[in-house]
Write a protein that holds these residues in place. Sequence first.
Motif, PDB file in Angstrom:
ATOM      1  N   LYS A 143     -89.387  11.024  51.796  1.00 46.96           N
ATOM      2  CA  LYS A 143     -90.060  10.059  50.925  1.00 46.96           C
ATOM      3  C   LYS A 143     -91.216   9.379  51.644  1.00 46.96           C
ATOM      4  O   LYS A 143     -92.281   9.165  51.067  1.00 46.96           O
ATOM      5  CB  LYS A 143     -89.072   9.005  50.435  1.00 46.96           C
ATOM      6  CG  LYS A 143     -88.134   9.489  49.371  1.00 46.96           C
ATOM      7  CD  LYS A 143     -87.239   8.355  48.914  1.00 46.96           C
ATOM      8  CE  LYS A 143     -86.264   8.803  47.858  1.00 46.96           C
ATOM      9  NZ  LYS A 143     -85.390   7.695  47.431  1.00 46.96           N
ATOM     10  N   ASN A 154     -90.017   2.481  51.750  1.00 45.23           N
ATOM     11  CA  ASN A 154     -89.256   3.586  52.345  1.00 45.23           C
ATOM     12  C   ASN A 154     -89.302   3.564  53.858  1.00 45.23           C
ATOM     13  O   ASN A 154     -88.330   3.935  54.516  1.00 45.23           O
ATOM     14  CB  ASN A 154     -89.751   4.926  51.795  1.00 45.23           C
ATOM     15  CG  ASN A 154     -89.339   5.134  50.351  1.00 45.23           C
ATOM     16  OD1 ASN A 154     -88.209   4.830  49.983  1.00 45.23           O
ATOM     17  ND2 ASN A 154     -90.254   5.604  49.531  1.00 45.23           N
ATOM     18  N   ASP A 201     -94.561   2.267  47.934  1.00 49.74           N
ATOM     19  CA  ASP A 201     -93.548   3.294  48.227  1.00 49.74           C
ATOM     20  C   ASP A 201     -93.441   3.529  49.723  1.00 49.74           C
ATOM     21  O   ASP A 201     -92.346   3.613  50.277  1.00 49.74           O
ATOM     22  CB  ASP A 201     -93.890   4.621  47.546  1.00 49.74           C
ATOM     23  CG  ASP A 201     -93.522   4.635  46.076  1.00 49.74           C
ATOM     24  OD1 ASP A 201     -92.729   3.761  45.667  1.00 49.74           O
ATOM     25  OD2 ASP A 201     -94.027   5.520  45.358  1.00 49.74           O
TER      26      ASP A 201
END
Length: 181
Positions: free
Chosen positions: A51, A70, A66
């Motif tokens: 990810k 992550n 994101d």
Amino acid sequence: MKGRNMTRWRDPAKDPRQEPKSNLITAEGAARLRGILDHLSRTKRPALSAKVGEAAAQGDRSENADYTYNKKELNRVIARIVYLTKRLDELRVVDRLPADTQKVFFGAFVSLEDAEGETINLRIVGHDEMKPEQRWISVDAPLARALLGKTLDDEVTVMAPGGEATYLITSIRYANASKPA
């Protein structure tokens, strides 16, 4: 006085977090910790790494939520893996019954009766496998320390937050384990 990790000062002599903790664990507890470590190492870490790689490939990382989320999660998982690896190395697994199963020792399931006649069932386990909702208490807890070495029908007095509490040991049993040490 810099940093986010600044906490208030505590006197090391009075700080309960500074007390040495025993390095004992039951075989079931050690297996559970190994399972968590295996899951984090083999499943969670590779998924988070993927990810983070995908989010990094999108470009500008400074405004990429994101990537930020992550990456923080990946760092948290790596820190947990490092902690569990070190902790498992220093733990001593107790997988045998004590020589005298009529006394309370590590791993014992103990039933106590308080002054009002209420029954309390608990188990003495290592610090890493405490489960307050099931009344699995640490071998380092004051009640566990008071119980160690006692036999059936012994009275135990412990200093509790509400004052002294006295208990009567009504049963002692151990989970299935190999022969006595």
